[in-house]
Design a protein around this motif. Structure first.
Motif, mmCIF file in Angstrom:
data_model
loop_
_atom_site.group_PDB
_atom_site.id
_atom_site.type_symbol
_atom_site.label_atom_id
_atom_site.label_comp_id
_atom_site.label_asym_id
_atom_site.label_seq_id
_atom_site.Cartn_x
_atom_site.Cartn_y
_atom_site.Cartn_z
ATOM 1 N N ALA A 1 -3.094 17.182 -6.967
ATOM 2 C CA ALA A 1 -3.365 16.518 -8.252
ATOM 3 C C ALA A 1 -3.894 15.102 -8.018
ATOM 4 C CB ALA A 1 -2.093 16.476 -9.097
ATOM 5 N N ILE A 2 -3.317 14.406 -7.077
ATOM 6 C CA ILE A 2 -3.771 13.037 -6.794
ATOM 7 C C ILE A 2 -5.204 13.063 -6.260
ATOM 8 C CG2 ILE A 2 -3.365 10.995 -5.367
ATOM 9 C CD1 ILE A 2 -0.340 11.592 -5.662
ATOM 10 N N LEU B 1 -1.386 8.796 -16.126
ATOM 11 C CA LEU B 1 -0.331 9.716 -16.552
ATOM 12 C C LEU B 1 0.147 9.386 -17.964
ATOM 13 C CD1 LEU B 1 1.607 9.996 -13.186
ATOM 14 C CD2 LEU B 1 0.008 11.636 -14.189
ATOM 15 N N ARG B 2 0.180 8.111 -18.294
ATOM 16 C CA ARG B 2 0.548 7.709 -19.660
ATOM 17 C C ARG B 2 -0.495 8.209 -20.647
ATOM 18 N NH1 ARG B 2 1.588 1.720 -19.847
ATOM 19 N NH2 ARG B 2 3.425 2.388 -18.697
ATOM 20 N N THR C 1 0.856 -1.179 0.000
ATOM 21 C CA THR C 1 0.000 0.000 0.000
ATOM 22 C C THR C 1 0.893 1.231 0.000
ATOM 23 O OG1 THR C 1 -0.128 0.024 2.414
ATOM 24 C CG2 THR C 1 -1.884 -1.143 1.231
ATOM 25 N N PHE C 2 0.279 2.351 -0.343
ATOM 26 C CA PHE C 2 1.033 3.585 -0.499
ATOM 27 C C PHE C 2 0.251 4.732 0.119
ATOM 28 C CE2 PHE C 2 1.519 0.723 -4.045
ATOM 29 C CZ PHE C 2 2.894 0.554 -4.129
ATOM 30 N N THR C 3 0.967 5.714 0.629
ATOM 31 C CA THR C 3 0.326 6.937 1.108
ATOM 32 C C THR C 3 0.279 7.926 -0.050
ATOM 33 O OG1 THR C 3 2.381 8.019 1.771
ATOM 34 C CG2 THR C 3 1.302 6.594 3.422
ATOM 35 N N ILE C 4 -0.516 8.952 0.124
ATOM 36 C CA ILE C 4 -0.609 9.980 -0.917
ATOM 37 C C ILE C 4 0.745 10.663 -1.109
ATOM 38 C CG2 ILE C 4 -1.406 11.837 0.613
ATOM 39 C CD1 ILE C 4 -3.309 12.685 -1.713
ATOM 40 N N SER C 5 1.478 10.859 -0.028
ATOM 41 C CA SER C 5 2.795 11.498 -0.127
ATOM 42 C C SER C 5 3.779 10.628 -0.898
ATOM 43 C CB SER C 5 3.357 11.788 1.266
ATOM 44 O OG SER C 5 2.513 12.696 1.937
ATOM 45 N N GLU C 6 3.719 9.319 -0.670
ATOM 46 C CA GLU C 6 4.622 8.416 -1.395
ATOM 47 C C GLU C 6 4.343 8.440 -2.892
ATOM 48 O OE1 GLU C 6 5.447 5.001 2.018
ATOM 49 O OE2 GLU C 6 3.662 4.824 0.755
ATOM 50 N N PHE D 1 5.714 9.933 -8.412
ATOM 51 C CA PHE D 1 5.262 10.365 -9.740
ATOM 52 C C PHE D 1 5.478 11.862 -9.978
ATOM 53 C CE2 PHE D 1 2.926 6.445 -9.014
ATOM 54 C CZ PHE D 1 3.134 5.778 -10.216
ATOM 55 N N ASP D 2 6.144 12.523 -9.041
ATOM 56 C CA ASP D 2 6.425 13.956 -9.147
ATOM 57 C C ASP D 2 5.145 14.748 -9.382
ATOM 58 O OD1 ASP D 2 8.032 16.215 -9.085
ATOM 59 O OD2 ASP D 2 8.442 16.161 -11.234
ATOM 60 N N LEU D 3 4.162 14.487 -8.514
ATOM 61 C CA LEU D 3 2.873 15.166 -8.564
ATOM 62 C C LEU D 3 2.630 15.867 -7.235
ATOM 63 C CD1 LEU D 3 0.707 12.245 -9.998
ATOM 64 C CD2 LEU D 3 1.409 14.291 -11.234
#
Length: 138
Positions: free
Chosen positions: A21-22, A54-55, A5-10, A15-17
């Motif tokens: 944006a997320i 993003l693609r 799992t991932f946090t929004i910050s990770e 993804f350099d966002l």
């Protein structure tokens, strides 16, 4: 074995966002994180959907088109309507890109013509200037 799992910050860092944006992608329905209290928890599926979003953006698709395509993968695969929709989105996007390309090519041709005319005018002006100098020198 637990699923990553991932946090929004990770995800933002990877993804350099921006986190904004997320969250916007969430509002568009592209991502659907779980909640652990007040914190968003993104799954590997969300991460993959973000990668594909993003693609799609790099290819020039709108977020709505990207969502439509991504959502097709959540439905039964290889259905006739699914493939027809996918081909319709791609065909429309290709037509738009071809129109943009034709316009760019026309603009380039116009710029080249102006450059050619400008070079010819410059060469003529330099020739006149050189002739005037040689006339004064004699």
């Amino acid at each position: 074995m637990s699923t990553p799992t991932f946090t929004i910050s990770e995800l933002a860092k990877e993804f350099d966002l921006t986190t904004r944006a997320i969250r916007f992608y969430e509002d568009m329905g592209l991502l659907t994180p779980e909640r652990a209290g007040l914190q968003r928890v993104y799954s590997a599926r969300d991460r993959a959907r973000l990668t594909l979003t993003l693609r799609a953006k790099r290819l020039g698709l709108s977020l709505t088109e990207a969502k439509d395509i991504l959502d097709m993968y959540d439905s039964p695969r290889d259905t006739v309507p699914q493939l027809q929709k996918f081909l319709g989105v791609l065909g429309a996007h290709r037509a738009q890109l071809e129109a943009q390309l034709a316009e760019l090519q026309a603009n380039l041709a116009e710029v080249r013509a102006h450059e050619k005319k400008g070079r010819a005018t410059l060469a003529k002006a330099e020739k006149v200037k050189k002739a005037a100098k040689s006339t004064r020198a004699t």
